[in-house]
Design a protein around this motif. Structure first.
Motif, PDB file in Angstrom:
ATOM      1  N   UNK A   1       0.875  -1.179   0.000  1.00 18.94           N
ATOM      2  CA  UNK A   1       0.000   0.000   0.000  1.00 18.94           C
ATOM      3  C   UNK A   1       0.907   1.222   0.000  1.00 18.94           C
ATOM      4  N   UNK A   2       0.719   2.092  -1.005  1.00 19.56           N
ATOM      5  CA  UNK A   2       1.609   3.248  -1.141  1.00 19.56           C
ATOM      6  C   UNK A   2       0.982   4.546  -0.645  1.00 19.56           C
ATOM      7  N   UNK A   3      -0.344   4.566  -0.496  1.00 20.40           N
ATOM      8  CA  UNK A   3      -1.011   5.778   0.006  1.00 20.40           C
ATOM      9  C   UNK A   3      -2.353   5.402   0.610  1.00 20.40           C
ATOM     10  N   UNK A   4      -2.820   6.257   1.534  1.00 22.00           N
ATOM     11  CA  UNK A   4      -4.115   6.059   2.177  1.00 22.00           C
ATOM     12  C   UNK A   4      -4.852   7.402   2.254  1.00 22.00           C
ATOM     13  N   UNK A   5      -5.289   7.918   1.114  1.00 22.13           N
ATOM     14  CA  UNK A   5      -5.982   9.213   1.151  1.00 22.13           C
ATOM     15  C   UNK A   5      -7.394   9.077   1.716  1.00 22.13           C
ATOM     16  N   UNK A   6      -7.891  10.162   2.300  1.00 25.43           N
ATOM     17  CA  UNK A   6      -9.263  10.224   2.788  1.00 25.43           C
ATOM     18  C   UNK A   6     -10.142  10.675   1.624  1.00 25.43           C
ATOM     19  N   UNK A   7     -11.177   9.905   1.325  1.00 24.38           N
ATOM     20  CA  UNK A   7     -12.039  10.162   0.171  1.00 24.38           C
ATOM     21  C   UNK A   7     -13.476  10.260   0.650  1.00 24.38           C
ATOM     22  N   UNK A   8     -14.225  11.224   0.116  1.00 22.68           N
ATOM     23  CA  UNK A   8     -15.634  11.386   0.472  1.00 22.68           C
ATOM     24  C   UNK A   8     -16.458  10.284  -0.184  1.00 22.68           C
ATOM     25  N   UNK A   9     -17.374   9.694   0.600  1.00 19.88           N
ATOM     26  CA  UNK A   9     -18.259   8.650   0.076  1.00 19.88           C
ATOM     27  C   UNK A   9     -19.627   9.255  -0.229  1.00 19.88           C
ATOM     28  N   UNK A  10     -20.529   8.461  -0.734  1.00 23.97           N
ATOM     29  CA  UNK A  10     -21.857   8.941  -1.121  1.00 23.97           C
ATOM     30  C   UNK A  10     -22.627   9.517   0.062  1.00 23.97           C
ATOM     31  N   UNK A  11     -22.354   9.025   1.258  1.00 25.44           N
ATOM     32  CA  UNK A  11     -23.054   9.512   2.448  1.00 25.44           C
ATOM     33  C   UNK A  11     -22.468  10.815   2.976  1.00 25.44           C
ATOM     34  N   UNK A  12     -21.311  11.222   2.448  1.00 28.69           N
ATOM     35  CA  UNK A  12     -20.662  12.449   2.893  1.00 28.69           C
ATOM     36  C   UNK A  12     -19.532  12.226   3.879  1.00 28.69           C
ATOM     37  N   UNK A  13     -19.393  11.016   4.371  1.00 24.66           N
ATOM     38  CA  UNK A  13     -18.327  10.702   5.325  1.00 24.66           C
ATOM     39  C   UNK A  13     -16.990  10.562   4.590  1.00 24.66           C
ATOM     40  N   UNK A  14     -15.923  10.934   5.272  1.00 24.79           N
ATOM     41  CA  UNK A  14     -14.578  10.749   4.733  1.00 24.79           C
ATOM     42  C   UNK A  14     -14.039   9.425   5.244  1.00 24.79           C
ATOM     43  N   UNK A  15     -13.600   8.569   4.323  1.00 21.32           N
ATOM     44  CA  UNK A  15     -13.063   7.262   4.684  1.00 21.32           C
ATOM     45  C   UNK A  15     -11.738   7.043   3.953  1.00 21.32           C
ATOM     46  N   UNK A  16     -10.939   6.181   4.536  1.00 18.59           N
ATOM     47  CA  UNK A  16      -9.626   5.886   3.970  1.00 18.59           C
ATOM     48  C   UNK A  16      -9.754   4.967   2.757  1.00 18.59           C
ATOM     49  N   UNK A  17      -9.111   5.359   1.666  1.00 15.28           N
ATOM     50  CA  UNK A  17      -9.045   4.536   0.460  1.00 15.28           C
ATOM     51  C   UNK A  17      -7.598   4.143   0.261  1.00 15.28           C
ATOM     52  N   UNK A  18      -7.351   2.880  -0.013  1.00 16.72           N
ATOM     53  CA  UNK A  18      -5.978   2.390  -0.111  1.00 16.72           C
ATOM     54  C   UNK A  18      -5.511   2.344  -1.558  1.00 16.72           C
ATOM     55  N   UNK A  19      -4.346   2.971  -1.801  1.00 13.00           N
ATOM     56  CA  UNK A  19      -3.688   2.919  -3.106  1.00 13.00           C
ATOM     57  C   UNK A  19      -2.601   1.848  -3.034  1.00 13.00           C
ATOM     58  N   UNK A  20      -2.679   0.891  -3.945  1.00 12.02           N
ATOM     59  CA  UNK A  20      -1.689  -0.179  -4.011  1.00 12.02           C
ATOM     60  C   UNK A  20      -0.658   0.159  -5.083  1.00 12.02           C
ATOM     61  N   UNK A  21       0.550  -0.369  -4.926  1.00 10.33           N
ATOM     62  CA  UNK A  21       1.626  -0.110  -5.882  1.00 10.33           C
ATOM     63  C   UNK A  21       1.236  -0.614  -7.266  1.00 10.33           C
ATOM     64  N   UNK A  22       0.666  -1.787  -7.354  1.00 13.91           N
ATOM     65  CA  UNK A  22       0.218  -2.348  -8.634  1.00 13.91           C
ATOM     66  C   UNK A  22      -1.290  -2.555  -8.521  1.00 13.91           C
ATOM     67  N   UNK A  23      -2.058  -1.725  -9.246  1.00 17.71           N
ATOM     68  CA  UNK A  23      -3.520  -1.804  -9.184  1.00 17.71           C
ATOM     69  C   UNK A  23      -4.089  -1.281 -10.496  1.00 17.71           C
ATOM     70  N   UNK A  24      -4.329  -2.191 -11.439  1.00 12.10           N
ATOM     71  CA  UNK A  24      -4.817  -1.741 -12.742  1.00 12.10           C
ATOM     72  C   UNK A  24      -6.279  -1.321 -12.701  1.00 12.10           C
TER      73      UNK A  24
END
Length: 131
Positions: free
Chosen positions: A8-31
C-alpha cells in the motif's frame, strides 16, 4: 475486479456517497484503481449503512403486524389485485379516503402488505381496531 494484494503506497481520505470521509488504499500495482475509487465514492460507509438499516427496522417495528393491520381496516375497504403482463401482482387498497398501492411476486401476502402500508399512511399505531 478483486482487491489487489501487495504494498500500500497511500491512504488518502475520500468522500463517500453519504458524505463521510473514509480511507481509500492505493496499491503499488492496481490496474483497477480508477474503477475501485469510483465504486468506493458511490457507496456509503459501513456506519451509515448500519444506521439506515436500524432506522428501517425501527420503522417496520412501529407498524402493526399484517394480521393486526387487516383487522384494523374499516368497513367498506376495497382491495383490487391485478396480474401484470410481467407476471407480478399489483394491488390497490382504498379505505377511509386513503389509497395505497404495492407490487409483489405472489398475491398471498399482498393484502397484508397493503394493509400495513395503509396503516402507515394513516399514521395508525399498532393495536387492534376499536369496537
Amino acid at each position: 475486479m478483486g482487491v489487489p494484494t501487495g504494498e500500500i503506497i497511500a491512504r488518502p481520505m475520500v468522500a463517500r456517497a453519504c458524505g463521510c470521509l473514509c480511507e481509500f488504499q492505493h496499491y503499488a500495482v492496481d490496474k483497477y484503481r480508477a474503477q475501485r475509487l469510483a465504486k468506493f465514492q458511490q457507496s456509503r460507509c459501513p456506519a451509515c449503512v448500519a444506521k439506515a438499516e436500524d432506522e428501517r427496522r425501527a420503522a417496520a417495528a412501529a407498524l402493526p403486524g399484517k394480521g393486526e393491520a387487516i383487522q384494523a381496516l374499516p368497513n367498506g375497504t376495497q382491495i383490487a389485485l391485478i396480474r401484470r403482463p410481467d407476471g407480478k401482482w399489483a394491488g390497490k387498497l382504498t379505505a377511509a379516503g386513503t389509497t395505497v398501492e404495492a407490487v409483489a411476486d405472489w398475491p398471498q401476502g399482498l393484502s397484508g402488505t397493503l394493509a400495513r402500508l395503509w396503516a402507515a399512511a394513516r399514521g395508525a399505531a399498532a393495536g387492534p381496531k376499536p369496537k
